[in-house]
Design a protein around this motif. Structure first.
Motif, PDB file in Angstrom:
ATOM      1  N   HIS A  34      42.490   3.974 -58.011  1.00 62.50           N
ATOM      2  CA  HIS A  34      42.022   2.781 -58.320  1.00 62.50           C
ATOM      3  C   HIS A  34      42.553   3.263 -60.079  1.00 62.50           C
ATOM      4  N   GLY A  36      40.825   4.258 -62.091  1.00 65.29           N
ATOM      5  CA  GLY A  36      40.317   5.256 -63.238  1.00 65.29           C
ATOM      6  C   GLY A  36      41.580   6.352 -63.219  1.00 65.29           C
ATOM      7  N   ASN A  37      42.161   6.180 -61.672  1.00 64.35           N
ATOM      8  CA  ASN A  37      43.087   7.208 -61.782  1.00 64.35           C
ATOM      9  C   ASN A  37      44.376   6.635 -62.120  1.00 64.35           C
ATOM     10  N   GLY A  40      43.550   7.324 -66.030  1.00 62.89           N
ATOM     11  CA  GLY A  40      43.536   9.083 -66.272  1.00 62.89           C
ATOM     12  C   GLY A  40      44.874   9.960 -65.403  1.00 62.89           C
ATOM     13  N   ALA A 203      40.098   7.791 -71.924  1.00 60.57           N
ATOM     14  CA  ALA A 203      38.776   6.926 -72.161  1.00 60.57           C
ATOM     15  C   ALA A 203      38.370   7.521 -70.011  1.00 60.57           C
ATOM     16  N   VAL A 205      37.176   5.548 -67.001  1.00 56.87           N
ATOM     17  CA  VAL A 205      36.997   3.989 -66.670  1.00 56.87           C
ATOM     18  C   VAL A 205      35.782   4.279 -65.830  1.00 56.87           C
ATOM     19  N   LYS A 212      31.007   6.062 -63.499  1.00 56.69           N
ATOM     20  CA  LYS A 212      32.355   7.063 -63.620  1.00 56.69           C
ATOM     21  C   LYS A 212      33.013   6.040 -62.623  1.00 56.69           C
ATOM     22  N   MET A 213      34.149   5.675 -62.859  1.00 64.17           N
ATOM     23  CA  MET A 213      35.201   4.996 -61.235  1.00 64.17           C
ATOM     24  C   MET A 213      35.551   6.225 -60.176  1.00 64.17           C
ATOM     25  N   SER A 214      34.766   6.361 -58.880  1.00 66.27           N
ATOM     26  CA  SER A 214      35.291   7.083 -57.910  1.00 66.27           C
ATOM     27  C   SER A 214      34.962   6.807 -57.186  1.00 66.27           C
ATOM     28  N   LYS A 215      36.576   7.235 -56.257  1.00 68.68           N
ATOM     29  CA  LYS A 215      36.120   7.113 -54.798  1.00 68.68           C
ATOM     30  C   LYS A 215      34.686   7.397 -54.325  1.00 68.68           C
TER      31      LYS A 215
HETATM   32  P1  ADP Z   1      38.026  10.448 -57.563  1.00 68.23           P
HETATM   33  O1  ADP Z   1      36.765  10.453 -58.532  1.00 68.23           O
HETATM   34  O2  ADP Z   1      37.978   8.891 -57.153  1.00 68.23           O
HETATM   35  O3  ADP Z   1      37.826  11.419 -56.511  1.00 68.23           O
HETATM   36  P2  ADP Z   1      39.979  12.119 -58.389  1.00 68.23           P
HETATM   37  O4  ADP Z   1      39.047  13.126 -59.131  1.00 68.23           O
HETATM   38  O5  ADP Z   1      41.160  12.554 -57.095  1.00 68.23           O
HETATM   39  O6  ADP Z   1      39.721  10.722 -58.367  1.00 68.23           O
HETATM   40  O7  ADP Z   1      40.921  11.696 -59.473  1.00 68.23           O
HETATM   41  C1  ADP Z   1      42.121  12.359 -60.606  1.00 68.23           C
HETATM   42  C2  ADP Z   1      42.362  12.463 -61.865  1.00 68.23           C
HETATM   43  O8  ADP Z   1      42.082  10.706 -61.532  1.00 68.23           O
HETATM   44  C3  ADP Z   1      41.677  13.026 -62.239  1.00 68.23           C
HETATM   45  O9  ADP Z   1      41.810  14.229 -62.834  1.00 68.23           O
HETATM   46  C4  ADP Z   1      41.834  12.111 -63.924  1.00 68.23           C
HETATM   47  O10 ADP Z   1      42.909  12.750 -64.808  1.00 68.23           O
HETATM   48  C5  ADP Z   1      41.878  10.921 -62.926  1.00 68.23           C
HETATM   49  N1  ADP Z   1      40.555   9.652 -63.010  1.00 68.23           N
HETATM   50  C6  ADP Z   1      39.866   9.488 -62.101  1.00 68.23           C
HETATM   51  N2  ADP Z   1      38.442   9.242 -62.451  1.00 68.23           N
HETATM   52  C7  ADP Z   1      38.583   8.559 -63.552  1.00 68.23           C
HETATM   53  C8  ADP Z   1      37.992   7.673 -63.871  1.00 68.23           C
HETATM   54  N3  ADP Z   1      36.860   6.864 -63.328  1.00 68.23           N
HETATM   55  N4  ADP Z   1      38.242   7.478 -65.758  1.00 68.23           N
HETATM   56  C9  ADP Z   1      39.574   8.115 -66.078  1.00 68.23           C
HETATM   57  N5  ADP Z   1      40.694   8.874 -65.840  1.00 68.23           N
HETATM   58  C10 ADP Z   1      40.202   8.627 -64.146  1.00 68.23           C
END
Ligand code: ADP
Length: 346
Positions: A34, A36-37, A40, A203, A205, A212-215
């Motif tokens: 996504h 964020g990935n 980031g 930042a 995301v 926080k954008m996260s799966k």
């Molecule tokens: P998720 O939270 O979706 O499981 P991951 O933990 O697999 O994502 O994320 C892998 C990397 O992507 C993180 O170590 C970070 O560097 C980056 N990342 C993930 N989500 C974000 C976000 N919302 N904002 C900034 N960086 C992010």
């Protein structure tokens, strides 16, 4: 722009200059990548892989700690490869492969288990977080940082691009490298002591719900989402209910936080001014964002569609990367087996 921690200090392994800079990073294939990935992590991976000898691997062993669905794991693993290749990873410059194509990584993990205090793993942030979310704490999840350390050290990795949230795992890896060297080979260290590479002022995301954008929160916008799906997600971004005609503060708006990541300086100023002036609604901002996302990934999206038609070529990239990964891992494992006294007869 990267901030590099100092590359030398007084520790014996680091004082030795025989280790060349090697960048390593693992990418989780546990869901669709996504925005964020992208901002980031992936953006910096793509920059780094062309500048240093790099090993980028799709951490399917790690994914098994939370994903027990063979079809999904296969799909996500190949999707990550497609995403990276489409976003600019050039396999002629560095290596992209599957973690499980390098079995030495699990061999090294076992050796590391035997020199890791349980108390150190109990403090693991990711482990504690996942348990707090109610996930079953299997031993894989608990030992996750050890596999991560083995992933880095088996290639002699010295530089690890990570988000600030993963600094602790690099610390565990550094401790393991130091402990291993001190215990088994103090005069001729096998491992470099890796340094984190942390993106400056990265930042967080926001996701469509403002967290926080996260799966794990199911609030993501996929890098390669398009058409109706992308539109639906962008239109669902949470905003306050200030009426269209009133002035708005861009700095507290989730839509603007995403626009900022994509827009040029002048575009960003223009949109911020429109927010402050009033008469510019969140619908306008969302359409702007939709346009920016579509434009930003247009070329990569095209490339991804093309690559998806040639899965054998993608497998060839992974196969070749895996071969390079195994060769490099074997260089380190031969030394590891020797200094630990593991006799090999093959
Ligand atoms: P998720 O939270 O979706 O499981 P991951 O933990 O697999 O994502 O994320 C892998 C990397 O992507 C993180 O170590 C970070 O560097 C980056 N990342 C993930 N989500 C974000 C976000 N919302 N904002 C900034 N960086 C992010």
């Amino acid at each position: 722009m990267f901030m590099t921690a100092p590359t030398t200090n007084t520790h014996s392994a680091e004082a030795k200059s025989s280790f060349k800079p090697i960048v390593v990073s693992g990418i989780q294939p546990s869901g669709t990548l996504h925005l964020g990935n992208y901002f980031g992590a992936i953006r910096q991976h793509v920059e780094l892989h062309a500048s240093f000898e790099s090993y980028f691997f799709i951490v399917n062993y790690h994914a098994l700690t939370t994903l027990n669905d063979a079809a999904a794991l296969r799909k996500y693993s190949l999707d990550v490869a497609l995403d990276y290749l489409a976003l600019g990873f050039d396999p002629s410059k560095s290596h992209l492969f599957l973690q499980s194509d390098v079995p030495q990584v699990t061999e090294l993990s076992w050796i590391f288990y035997t020199i890791t205090p349980v108390s150190q793993l109990e403090k693991g942030v990711s482990f504690k977080d996942k348990v707090a979310q109610g996930l079953t704490a299997n031993a894989g999840l608990f030992n996750y940082p050890i596999l991560q350390a083995a992933d880095i050290l088996v290639y002699g990795g010295s530089r690890v691009p990570v988000g600030a949230d993963q600094k602790q795992n690099v610390e565990i890896c550094r401790d393991l490298a130091i402990r291993f060297n001190d215990r088994f080979c103090p005069n001729d260290p096998v491992f470099p002591i890796p340094e984190p590479y942390i993106l400056e002022d990265v930042a967080v995301v926001p996701g469509v719900d403002g967290r926080k954008m996260s799966k794990s929160y199911n609030n993501t916008i996929g890098i390669f989402d398009e058409g109706k799906e992308l539109k639906k997600k962008v239109m669902s971004i949470v905003t306050d209910s200030t009426p269209l005609e009133e002035p708005k503060d861009p700095l507290t708006c989730n839509v603007f936080a995403l626009i900022k990541l994509f827009a040029s300086d002048s575009k960003r100023e223009e949109v911020a001014a429109a927010y402050r002036a009033g008469g510019y609604g969140y619908g306008h901002a969302k359409n702007e964002l939709l346009h920016l996302i579509t434009e930003a990934f247009a070329e990569s999206r095209e490339k991804r569609h093309e690559l998806a038609k040639r899965p054998n070529d993608v497998m060839d990239v992974l196969r070749e990367g895996g071969k390079k990964g195994r060769e490099q891992a074997e260089v380190f494992m031969r030394k590891v087996r020797e200094v630990t006294g593991l006799i090999t007869t093959y």
